[in-house]
Structures are given as structure tokens and as C-alpha cells.
Design a protein around this motif. Structure first.
Motif, PDB file in Angstrom:
ATOM      1  N   GLU A  44      37.900  23.670  -6.852  1.00 50.82           N
ATOM      2  CA  GLU A  44      38.411  24.483  -5.741  1.00 50.82           C
ATOM      3  C   GLU A  44      37.266  25.078  -4.923  1.00 50.82           C
ATOM      4  O   GLU A  44      37.375  25.215  -3.709  1.00 50.82           O
ATOM      5  CB  GLU A  44      39.329  25.577  -6.276  1.00 50.82           C
ATOM      6  N   ARG A  45      36.160  25.391  -5.586  1.00 48.89           N
ATOM      7  CA  ARG A  45      34.987  25.911  -4.865  1.00 48.89           C
ATOM      8  C   ARG A  45      34.440  24.838  -3.929  1.00 48.89           C
ATOM      9  O   ARG A  45      34.056  25.133  -2.806  1.00 48.89           O
ATOM     10  CB  ARG A  45      33.920  26.360  -5.873  1.00 48.89           C
ATOM     11  N   GLU A  48      36.694  24.826  -0.920  1.00 51.29           N
ATOM     12  CA  GLU A  48      36.431  25.991  -0.069  1.00 51.29           C
ATOM     13  C   GLU A  48      35.136  25.827   0.716  1.00 51.29           C
ATOM     14  O   GLU A  48      35.074  26.162   1.907  1.00 51.29           O
ATOM     15  CB  GLU A  48      36.372  27.264  -0.917  1.00 51.29           C
ATOM     16  N   GLU A  51      35.778  23.455   3.556  1.00 57.19           N
ATOM     17  CA  GLU A  51      36.546  24.098   4.628  1.00 57.19           C
ATOM     18  C   GLU A  51      35.655  24.997   5.456  1.00 57.19           C
ATOM     19  O   GLU A  51      35.741  25.001   6.691  1.00 57.19           O
ATOM     20  CB  GLU A  51      37.720  24.892   4.034  1.00 57.19           C
ATOM     21  N   ARG A  52      34.764  25.747   4.801  1.00 53.31           N
ATOM     22  CA  ARG A  52      33.844  26.622   5.546  1.00 53.31           C
ATOM     23  C   ARG A  52      32.900  25.797   6.420  1.00 53.31           C
ATOM     24  O   ARG A  52      32.623  26.166   7.554  1.00 53.31           O
ATOM     25  CB  ARG A  52      33.019  27.493   4.584  1.00 53.31           C
TER      26      ARG A  52
END
Length: 56
Positions: A44-45, A48, A51-52
Motif C-alpha cells: 500500500e505504501r 501511495e 499516487e503522490r
């Protein structure tokens, strides 16, 4: 059972390929974690971070 050898080093290219498959709905963070002996939080990191990066 997964017949592939375990990934010893997760390069940016490998991570991005996994994240793209997650974005496309081909797999989930839970499935990736299970297949590669990772934690769901690790995967999940990666999502993320991707996405960033896309926002910038």
C-alpha cells in the motif's frame, strides 16, 4: 502455489509494474503481499508513493 523464485530486490521498475497492475484492477495489495511474502502495508505504501508522484 507460486513457482517463481522469490524477488530478493524490489527495484523501482518491479514496484511500478506491480502498482500498475493494482491500478488496472488485475490484482490487489493483499494478493501481491501474499504472493511475494510482503506486508500489505508495504504494498500500500508503494501505491501511495505512486499516487503522490502522479500528482507532482
Amino acid at each position: 502455489m507460486n513457482d517463481e523464485a522469490p524477488v530478493k530486490r524490489w527495484t523501482a521498475k518491479r514496484k511500478s509494474a506491480v502498482v500498475i497492475d493494482i491500478f488496472k484492477g488485475k490484482t490487489t495489495p493483499v494478493e501481491v503481499a501474499r504472493q511475494h511474502d510482503l506486508t500489505v502495508a508495504e504494498v500500500e505504501r508503494w501505491v501511495e508513493e505512486a499516487e503522490r508522484s502522479m500528482e507532482n
